[in-house]
Design a protein around this motif. Structure first.
Motif, PDB file in Angstrom:
ATOM      1  N   GLU A   1      41.277  54.603  38.680  1.00  0.00           N
ATOM      2  CA  GLU A   1      41.810  53.670  39.666  1.00  0.00           C
ATOM      3  C   GLU A   1      40.973  52.400  39.747  1.00  0.00           C
ATOM      4  O   GLU A   1      41.501  51.291  39.769  1.00  0.00           O
ATOM      5  CB  GLU A   1      41.883  54.340  41.034  1.00  0.00           C
ATOM      6  N   ALA A   2      39.657  52.555  39.745  1.00  0.00           N
ATOM      7  CA  ALA A   2      38.763  51.394  39.821  1.00  0.00           C
ATOM      8  C   ALA A   2      38.951  50.475  38.618  1.00  0.00           C
ATOM      9  O   ALA A   2      38.730  49.268  38.727  1.00  0.00           O
ATOM     10  CB  ALA A   2      37.310  51.847  39.911  1.00  0.00           C
TER      11      ALA A   2
ATOM     12  N   THR B   1      47.118  53.553  40.296  1.00  0.00           N
ATOM     13  CA  THR B   1      47.046  52.970  41.637  1.00  0.00           C
ATOM     14  C   THR B   1      47.293  54.052  42.686  1.00  0.00           C
ATOM     15  O   THR B   1      47.863  55.099  42.391  1.00  0.00           O
ATOM     16  CB  THR B   1      48.096  51.851  41.829  1.00  0.00           C
ATOM     17  N   SER B   2      46.869  53.764  43.885  1.00  0.00           N
ATOM     18  CA  SER B   2      47.127  54.657  45.011  1.00  0.00           C
ATOM     19  C   SER B   2      47.495  53.818  46.222  1.00  0.00           C
ATOM     20  O   SER B   2      47.294  52.607  46.245  1.00  0.00           O
ATOM     21  CB  SER B   2      45.890  55.500  45.332  1.00  0.00           C
TER      22      SER B   2
ATOM     23  N   ASP C   1      54.355  60.403  40.176  1.00  0.00           N
ATOM     24  CA  ASP C   1      54.428  59.927  38.788  1.00  0.00           C
ATOM     25  C   ASP C   1      53.065  59.541  38.223  1.00  0.00           C
ATOM     26  O   ASP C   1      52.914  59.337  37.026  1.00  0.00           O
ATOM     27  CB  ASP C   1      55.428  58.791  38.633  1.00  0.00           C
ATOM     28  N   VAL C   2      52.024  59.494  39.077  1.00  0.00           N
ATOM     29  CA  VAL C   2      50.683  59.206  38.569  1.00  0.00           C
ATOM     30  C   VAL C   2      50.221  60.309  37.623  1.00  0.00           C
ATOM     31  O   VAL C   2      49.416  60.070  36.720  1.00  0.00           O
ATOM     32  CB  VAL C   2      49.671  58.988  39.721  1.00  0.00           C
ATOM     33  N   LEU C   3      50.754  61.515  37.801  1.00  0.00           N
ATOM     34  CA  LEU C   3      50.384  62.623  36.912  1.00  0.00           C
ATOM     35  C   LEU C   3      50.812  62.338  35.475  1.00  0.00           C
ATOM     36  O   LEU C   3      50.071  62.633  34.537  1.00  0.00           O
ATOM     37  CB  LEU C   3      50.996  63.932  37.407  1.00  0.00           C
ATOM     38  N   ARG C   4      51.984  61.743  35.302  1.00  0.00           N
ATOM     39  CA  ARG C   4      52.419  61.376  33.947  1.00  0.00           C
ATOM     40  C   ARG C   4      51.533  60.279  33.382  1.00  0.00           C
ATOM     41  O   ARG C   4      51.192  60.272  32.213  1.00  0.00           O
ATOM     42  CB  ARG C   4      53.888  60.924  33.954  1.00  0.00           C
TER      43      ARG C   4
ATOM     44  N   ARG D   1      54.361  50.402  35.668  1.00  0.00           N
ATOM     45  CA  ARG D   1      55.289  51.511  35.482  1.00  0.00           C
ATOM     46  C   ARG D   1      54.659  52.591  34.607  1.00  0.00           C
ATOM     47  O   ARG D   1      53.881  52.325  33.714  1.00  0.00           O
ATOM     48  CB  ARG D   1      56.579  50.999  34.834  1.00  0.00           C
ATOM     49  N   THR D   2      55.023  53.830  34.872  1.00  0.00           N
ATOM     50  CA  THR D   2      54.572  54.950  34.063  1.00  0.00           C
ATOM     51  C   THR D   2      55.255  54.885  32.705  1.00  0.00           C
ATOM     52  O   THR D   2      56.449  54.603  32.624  1.00  0.00           O
ATOM     53  CB  THR D   2      54.923  56.276  34.775  1.00  0.00           C
ATOM     54  N   PRO D   3      54.504  55.118  31.618  1.00  0.00           N
ATOM     55  CA  PRO D   3      55.100  55.046  30.283  1.00  0.00           C
ATOM     56  C   PRO D   3      56.234  56.054  30.087  1.00  0.00           C
ATOM     57  O   PRO D   3      56.137  57.200  30.527  1.00  0.00           O
ATOM     58  CB  PRO D   3      53.938  55.385  29.342  1.00  0.00           C
TER      59      PRO D   3
END
Length: 160
Positions: free
Chosen positions: A37-38, A43-44, A57-60, A89-91
């Protein structure tokens, strides 16, 4: 990158994951999640208490990062690839195919280097040079040879 959000609905909250949940499901330490994230890779949002909350979707996206690292890409190379996606966007499968095509020459080069090192390694082990500076893998011209045989740098000769 952290974005502070106001009140969310119950449905939105149920789809958000705490950092510990993300870390556990991704098989990483929470410090790795904070590091990603840093460095702008994920992002969060922040809840009212200031705790990080991640969309599922951060897991993907984290999985994408882990696989890219596993094939030998640096975080900066991964970051450059992810930066081409719209708004973080998540790939998708299509994105992965595009990235894989662009990474292929780099990976082919690395594979060739590793194969070369593997093929030369057995000859290196028995040479007795005991010096990385005199090793044909690190010193292809073998400037230490002009000083004689054996571990030249360990015997006191000075590397150029």
């Amino acid at each position: 990158m952290v974005e502070v959000k106001g009140r969310s609905t119950r449905a939105e909250r149920s789809r958000l994951l705490a950092i510990g949940e993300v870390a556990q499901r991704a098989g990483l330490a929470t410090s790795a999640i904070r590091f990603y994230e840093a460095n702008g890779l994920i992002t969060s949002d922040r809840n009212e208490s200031g705790h990080r909350r991640y969309r599922a979707d951060v897991l993907r996206r984290v999985s994408f990062i882990k696989v890219a690292q596993r094939i030998g890409l640096s975080l900066s190379e991964i970051e450059r690839s992810l930066a081409t996606l719209p708004e973080g966007r998540t790939p998708t499968k299509r994105d992965w195919a595009k990235f894989a095509t662009s990474w292929r020459p780099l990976l082919d080069e690395r594979i060739a280097l590793l194969e070369s090192m593997r093929d030369k390694l057995d000859g290196c082990i028995g040479c007795g040079c005991l010096s990385l500076d005199a090793c044909a893998l690190y010193n292809p011209v073998d400037t230490a040879a002009q000083h004689g045989s054996g571990p030249r740098w360990l015997l006191g000769d000075t590397p150029p």
